[in-house]
Design a protein around this motif. Structure first.
Motif, PDB file in Angstrom:
ATOM      1  N   ALA A 128       0.807  -1.232   0.000  1.00 54.06           N
ATOM      2  CA  ALA A 128       0.000   0.000   0.000  1.00 54.06           C
ATOM      3  C   ALA A 128       0.837   1.278   0.000  1.00 54.06           C
ATOM      4  N   GLY A 129       2.159   1.160   0.045  1.00 55.65           N
ATOM      5  CA  GLY A 129       3.011   2.345  -0.056  1.00 55.65           C
ATOM      6  C   GLY A 129       3.409   2.591  -1.500  1.00 55.65           C
ATOM      7  N   SER A 130       4.154   3.653  -1.729  1.00 53.70           N
ATOM      8  CA  SER A 130       4.451   3.989  -3.130  1.00 53.70           C
ATOM      9  C   SER A 130       5.328   2.940  -3.804  1.00 53.70           C
ATOM     10  N   ILE A 131       6.233   2.288  -3.064  1.00 52.06           N
ATOM     11  CA  ILE A 131       7.048   1.238  -3.697  1.00 52.06           C
ATOM     12  C   ILE A 131       6.152   0.065  -4.111  1.00 52.06           C
ATOM     13  N   GLY A 132       5.269  -0.353  -3.198  1.00 54.89           N
ATOM     14  CA  GLY A 132       4.386  -1.485  -3.501  1.00 54.89           C
ATOM     15  C   GLY A 132       3.457  -1.190  -4.659  1.00 54.89           C
TER      16      GLY A 132
ATOM     17  N   THR B  77      -2.079  -6.403   2.612  1.00 55.32           N
ATOM     18  CA  THR B  77      -2.499  -5.107   3.147  1.00 55.32           C
ATOM     19  C   THR B  77      -3.403  -5.369   4.343  1.00 55.32           C
ATOM     20  N   ALA B  78      -3.371  -4.443   5.302  1.00 53.18           N
ATOM     21  CA  ALA B  78      -4.220  -4.579   6.481  1.00 53.18           C
ATOM     22  C   ALA B  78      -5.615  -4.023   6.235  1.00 53.18           C
ATOM     23  N   SER B  79      -5.826  -3.408   5.064  1.00 53.08           N
ATOM     24  CA  SER B  79      -7.068  -2.662   4.858  1.00 53.08           C
ATOM     25  C   SER B  79      -7.833  -3.176   3.636  1.00 53.08           C
TER      26      SER B  79
ATOM     27  N   ARG C 293      -7.801  -0.524   0.949  1.00 55.89           N
ATOM     28  CA  ARG C 293      -6.535  -0.429   0.200  1.00 55.89           C
ATOM     29  C   ARG C 293      -6.401  -1.641  -0.728  1.00 55.89           C
TER      30      ARG C 293
ATOM     31  N   ARG D 223      -1.951  -9.232   6.354  1.00 60.40           N
ATOM     32  CA  ARG D 223      -0.519  -9.031   6.605  1.00 60.40           C
ATOM     33  C   ARG D 223       0.238 -10.338   6.850  1.00 60.40           C
TER      34      ARG D 223
ATOM     35  N   VAL E 172       8.461  -4.960   3.910  1.00 61.61           N
ATOM     36  CA  VAL E 172       8.176  -4.948   5.354  1.00 61.61           C
ATOM     37  C   VAL E 172       9.319  -5.528   6.195  1.00 61.61           C
TER      38      VAL E 172
ATOM     39  N   VAL F  25      13.176  -5.062  -0.062  1.00 61.97           N
ATOM     40  CA  VAL F  25      13.471  -3.720  -0.586  1.00 61.97           C
ATOM     41  C   VAL F  25      13.183  -2.638   0.446  1.00 61.97           C
TER      42      VAL F  25
ATOM     43  N   PHE G  86      17.804  -5.542  -1.683  1.00 55.99           N
ATOM     44  CA  PHE G  86      18.067  -4.702  -2.848  1.00 55.99           C
ATOM     45  C   PHE G  86      17.967  -3.235  -2.461  1.00 55.99           C
TER      46      PHE G  86
ATOM     47  N   SER H 115      18.468   0.680  -4.260  1.00 58.99           N
ATOM     48  CA  SER H 115      18.670   1.372  -5.542  1.00 58.99           C
ATOM     49  C   SER H 115      20.023   2.084  -5.567  1.00 58.99           C
TER      50      SER H 115
END
Ligand SMILES: NC(=O)c1ccc[n+]([C@@H]2O[C@H](COP(=O)([O-])OP(=O)(O)OC[C@H]3O[C@@H](n4cnc5c(N)ncnc54)[C@H](OP(=O)(O)O)[C@@H]3O)[C@@H](O)[C@H]2O)c1
Length: 319
Positions: free
Chosen positions: A150-154, A173-175, A178, A193, A211, A232, A260, A262
């Motif tokens: 749910a974050g920008s990387i995911g 995701t916990a939601s 989302r 999760r 995570v 990551v 990993f 960047s």
């Protein structure tokens, strides 16, 4: 100029608006009048004081990703950058400000039809997603789990895995809300999760893990033979010291574990991929998810939302 600094480590109330001298671009750097400032997970970790051992001190101005217009250049930098709208990586700080310096090597011109706000939801996350999947050697038809999607990387990893024709693209995701939004972006299975869920596939060829944390070893059990888990991010903290024991116990399944960053990708390669991703976003082929846009002076509010775990995508500050 106005900036936001960490007056004291701890909760978001320790963030304060300050009047600071505008930074002067050094050799190889440019000065940027910011239009959009990305609020990253690492900013929160620094604010809490969890990285004090790595040299972060109270008084630090957080923010590693901005977009805006180049207003001055330092020594050795082509002056034709002045006046151009760019995305820039400012490193581990300095971004929560009306003006920020950034190395010219980490600038990417903004396409005319990509808003500055959208670019800071993609600029660094898209690179982690692209090269993280490459590090995992994802092949067409293989199944992927994005842990902490749910974050920008995911969000970027899900979309790139779909574009790479992955066979299944599951998310944790916990939601439920989302999860619904991640399905709109191409996720095929939504897990909780712990990796459970009604339609949870038994195994995955690739797990991209944002995570880590205590539960990470339990996900080795979810890898298919020859499966690869690539960490990551570590929003859930460090894994247990003995996590390698789980890998050894599964010896006959030939699993792989990798981290990993960047930082190991050459700058020219990052820039080439970032330019392509910006162009794809401008054409609407990659979706940038901005949770909320807040004024720079409301940075503490942004951090409260991050702490509450209610953010989907990126919060963006505007000066
Ligand atoms: N590899 C690199 O080069 C690189 C570059 C930049 C940043 N990073 C790292 O990437 C991470 C931030 O990425 P991001 O901004 O995409 O993530 P994020 O938005 O901070 O978190 C992603 C999701 O993880 C879930 N989550 C949070 N805490 C959790 C926990 N304790 N257990 C299980 N799930 C949890 C949350 O979703 P739900 O609540 O829906 O579960 C959250 O939305 C940081 O660790 C940062 O250091 C890595």
């Amino acid at each position: 100029m106005r900036a936001v600094s960490i007056r004291r480590f701890g909760d978001p109330d320790g963030l304060a608006v300050i009047d600071a001298a505008a930074p002067v671009p050094g050799r190889g750097q440019v000065l940027i009048a910011t239009e959009a400032i990305g609020v990253g997970g690492v900013d929160v970790v620094i604010r809490r004081g969890d990285l004090a051992a790595y040299g972060f001190r109270e008084g630090h101005v957080p923010g590693g990703e901005v977009a805006g217009t180049v207003t001055a250049v330092g020594g050795g930098v082509d002056p034709s950058w002045v006046g151009r709208r760019v995305w820039a990586a400012t490193g581990t700080g300095g971004g929560y400000a009306e003006q920020a310096v950034a190395p010219v090597d980490d600038l990417c011109p903004l396409p005319a039809d990509l808003p500055a706000v959208a670019s800071v939801a993609l600029g660094s996350a898209g690179i982690v997603a692209h090269f993280g999947l490459a590090h995992a050697h994802l092949a067409a038809g293989e199944s992927v789990l994005v842990r902490g999607a749910a974050g920008s990387i995911g969000i970027m990893t899900v979309q790139l895995a779909v574009l790479a024709r992955a066979g299944a693209v599951a998310v944790t995701t916990a939601s439920p809300e989302r999860g619904r939004r991640l399905r709109e972006l191409g996720a095929t299975h939504t897990l909780d999760r712990s990796g459970g869920g009604e339609d949870s596939p038994a195994g995955f060829d690739v797990i991209i893990d944002v995570v880590a944390g205590g539960a990470m070893p339990s996900f080795f059990d979810r890898l298919n033979p020859n499966g690869r888990l690539v960490v990551v991010g570590a929003v859930g903290g460090q894994p247990p010291d003995n996590f390698g024991t789980s890998m050894m116990a599964a010896f006959q399944r030939s699993l792989s574990f990798a981290t990993f960053s960047s930082a190991t990708v050459p700058g020219s390669l990052r820039q080439a991929v970032r330019s392509r991703q910006f162009a794809a976003a401008a054409r609407g082929e990659l979706h940038t998810v901005v949770h909320e846009i807040l004024p720079l002076a409301h940075a503490a509010q942004a951090h409260r939302k991050m702490d509450a775990g209610e953010v989907f995508g990126r919060i963006v500050l505007t000066p």
